[in-house]
Design an enzyme around this catalytic site. Structure first.
Site, mmCIF file in Angstrom:
data_model
loop_
_atom_site.group_PDB
_atom_site.id
_atom_site.type_symbol
_atom_site.label_atom_id
_atom_site.label_comp_id
_atom_site.label_asym_id
_atom_site.label_seq_id
_atom_site.Cartn_x
_atom_site.Cartn_y
_atom_site.Cartn_z
ATOM 1 N N SER A 142 0.843 -1.200 0.000
ATOM 2 C CA SER A 142 0.000 0.000 0.000
ATOM 3 C C SER A 142 0.871 1.240 0.000
ATOM 4 O O SER A 142 1.988 1.235 0.523
ATOM 5 C CB SER A 142 -0.898 0.017 1.246
ATOM 6 N N TYR A 155 -1.169 0.049 10.306
ATOM 7 C CA TYR A 155 -1.391 -0.523 8.972
ATOM 8 C C TYR A 155 -0.241 -0.148 8.039
ATOM 9 O O TYR A 155 0.288 -0.989 7.299
ATOM 10 C CB TYR A 155 -2.715 0.000 8.418
#
Length: 250
Positions: A142, A155
């Site tokens: 990501s 995250y």
């Protein structure tokens, strides 16, 4: 890319499903791994209707496979008669940043799911492809992993660690027929992001991201920002001086 044998870890994710459809249209044989038996069965049936030569299901908790990573991988590759051309590692959880800040168990769960277990699958699959002599390994990380931000640094740390791991693996196999692609998507309109406000030019569809992954893998790329403009956005964010960055609420 015609008629490949493909293993998809996290096959119920929106991007993974769209990616599988691209291979199904080319007559691929697929193994779809995940925990939701009903959903996996429906996806498998849909892929066969779309042209897949075969689509089999592997029920496994990808974050912590009951029989271990090696045994689970052996069972999956056996479904393809021990020939795997492409592996996509596509599972993960967005997680709750505030909950992870308060609860070490929750923080560890997020890191284990998004990074540690994914790195384990990359290792098992990479060693298999190395013995085979060729193949493509794709890890979905990501853009959140490019710089730690207060809104999602647990995250982001997991995805950043996964990206660094996959990039090192690509370096390990440089000059060989084993290719490793690290994918860094931005915002994607999927069920995983239903808790976020959506809309605007920064959001992409699963179809767009899947198509970009397919193209990059075909070209033998090692890193993909998708959509393309995230490369420029993250270059700016990475290089912002701390004095400026620390005043931003992102």
């Amino acid at each position: 890319m015609t008629g490949q044998n493909v293993v998809i870890l996290g096959a119920t994710s929106a991007v993974a499903e769209r990616y599988a459809r691209l291979h199904a249209a080319r007559g691929a044989r697929l193994v779809l791994a995940g925990r939701d038996a009903k959903r996996l069965a429906a996806i498998a049936a849909d892929l066969k209707a779309r042209g897949a030569a075969d689509a089999q299901v592997a029920l496994v908790d990808l974050a912590l496979p009951q029989d271990g990573f090696d045994a689970a991988w052996t069972a999956m590759s056996a479904k393809l008669e021990d020939r795997v051309d492409t592996v996509l590692v596509a599972y993960g959880i967005l997680g709750d940043q505030k909950a992870a800040e308060r609860d070490i168990t929750e923080m560890t769960r997020q890191l284990t799911t998004n990074m540690t277990s994914a790195c384990a699958w990359l290792t098992v699959a990479a060693n298999y492809l190395e013995r085979q002599g060729e193949g493509t390994l794709i890890a979905i990380a990501s853009v959140a992993g490019d710089r730690g931000r207060q809104s999602n640094y647990v995250y982001g740390a997991a995805k950043g660690g996964l990206a660094l791991f996959a990039q090192g693996m690509a370096h390990r196999f440089a000059g060989t027929k084993v290719k490793v692609l690290t994918v860094k998507p931005g915002f994607i309109d999927t069920p995983m992001t239903d808790g976020l406000a959506k809309g605007g030019p920064l959001w992409a569809t699963p179809e767009k991201v899947a198509a970009d992954i397919d193209t990059a893998a075909t070209k033998g790329a090692t890193t993909l920002y998708t959509p393309w403009f995230w490369m420029g956005i993250m270059m700016i964010i990475r290089n912002l001086p701390g004095a400026i960055f620390n005043r931003m609420k992102i």
